[in-house]
Design an enzyme around this catalytic site. Structure first.
Site, mmCIF file in Angstrom:
data_model
loop_
_atom_site.group_PDB
_atom_site.id
_atom_site.type_symbol
_atom_site.label_atom_id
_atom_site.label_comp_id
_atom_site.label_asym_id
_atom_site.label_seq_id
_atom_site.Cartn_x
_atom_site.Cartn_y
_atom_site.Cartn_z
ATOM 1 N N GLN A 1 2.948 9.874 1.306
ATOM 2 C CA GLN A 1 4.289 9.292 1.347
ATOM 3 C C GLN A 1 5.158 9.696 0.171
ATOM 4 O O GLN A 1 6.379 9.554 0.220
ATOM 5 C CB GLN A 1 4.198 7.760 1.402
ATOM 6 N N CYS B 1 5.969 -0.336 7.173
ATOM 7 C CA CYS B 1 5.608 0.832 6.367
ATOM 8 C C CYS B 1 6.820 1.280 5.573
ATOM 9 O O CYS B 1 7.931 1.323 6.100
ATOM 10 C CB CYS B 1 5.146 1.952 7.306
ATOM 11 N N LEU B 2 6.605 1.609 4.308
ATOM 12 C CA LEU B 2 7.715 2.057 3.461
ATOM 13 C C LEU B 2 8.341 3.341 3.989
ATOM 14 O O LEU B 2 9.486 3.645 3.684
ATOM 15 C CB LEU B 2 7.229 2.251 2.014
ATOM 16 N N GLY C 1 0.828 -1.195 0.000
ATOM 17 C CA GLY C 1 0.000 0.000 0.000
ATOM 18 C C GLY C 1 0.863 1.245 0.000
ATOM 19 O O GLY C 1 2.018 1.211 0.449
ATOM 20 N N HIS D 1 -4.410 1.509 7.608
ATOM 21 C CA HIS D 1 -3.034 2.010 7.666
ATOM 22 C C HIS D 1 -2.831 3.161 6.670
ATOM 23 O O HIS D 1 -2.290 4.215 7.022
ATOM 24 C CB HIS D 1 -2.077 0.842 7.370
ATOM 25 N N GLU D 2 -3.294 2.964 5.437
ATOM 26 C CA GLU D 2 -3.098 3.999 4.407
ATOM 27 C C GLU D 2 -3.929 5.248 4.696
ATOM 28 O O GLU D 2 -3.478 6.370 4.472
ATOM 29 C CB GLU D 2 -3.429 3.451 3.014
ATOM 30 N N HIS E 1 -2.255 7.551 7.019
ATOM 31 C CA HIS E 1 -1.237 8.419 6.397
ATOM 32 C C HIS E 1 -1.850 9.748 5.943
ATOM 33 O O HIS E 1 -1.221 10.796 6.057
ATOM 34 C CB HIS E 1 -0.614 7.731 5.179
HETATM 35 NI NI NI Z 1 2.650 3.148 5.608
#
Ligand code: NI
Length: 169
Positions: free
Chosen positions: A51, A91-92, A46, A133-134, A137
């Site tokens: 991000q 998470c990236l 995701g 989660h997304e 963000h």
């Molecule tokens: Ni993330």
């Protein structure tokens, strides 16, 4: 298509609250394609526009094993959630840190697709985790914020150590 740079903690831009997408046009569709490419290349399941330093309400997700079920949610909103599950998340934007987070088991989401069409969907399990989660963000929230203060502190310390190793000055 292009691979976009991904912001990582402690970058303050990750704390920006995203604005609604006013119009789903070609520039938005281009961003969706670039975000999908970036997510698959990372690799991740995701990615939120936040991000990649675009502060609009747009996320892409693909939790399929074959990586052939891209999901794009524009102006997503969770309108119902129920149950509880604990899942290990990463998470990236928080490289190499994983922690168990408590989330709703099932969510109902409304959003717009790449053509601006409104739709509603139900999700459970990993997909439900990923959506929550997304969407966090987009509010400037990262999964570490969902941990107990002690666990968050430990994770941030580990992150700091990694930064020192990868950028020895
Ligand atoms: Ni993330």
């Amino acid at each position: 298509m292009a691979i976009l740079p991904i912001l990582t903690l402690p970058d303050k831009r990750l704390r920006t609250k995203a604005k609604a997408v006013e119009k789903v046009d070609d520039s938005i569709r281009q961003l969706v394609d670039d975000m999908l490419e970036t997510m698959y290349a990372a690799p991740g399941v995701g990615l939120a526009a936040t991000q990649v330093d675009r502060h609009i309400r747009l996320v892409v997700i693909d939790v399929s094993e074959e990586k052939n079920q891209p999901l794009c949610l524009i102006n997503p909103q969770i309108i119902h959630s129920e149950g509880e599950q604990v899942c290990e998340e990463g998470c990236l934007s928080v490289p190499d840190i994983y922690a168990k987070v408590k989330r709703a088991e099932r969510v109902r989401v409304t959003a717009q697709d790449k053509d601006g069409k409104h739709f509603e969907m139900d999700a459970d399990g990993l997909l439900a985790v990923c959506i929550q989660h997304e969407l966090d963000h987009l509010e400037g929230i990262v999964f570490l914020d969902r941990l107990s203060p002690l666990k968050k502190k430990m994770a941030l310390k580990k992150l700091q150590k990694q930064a020192v190793v990868s950028n020895p000055v």
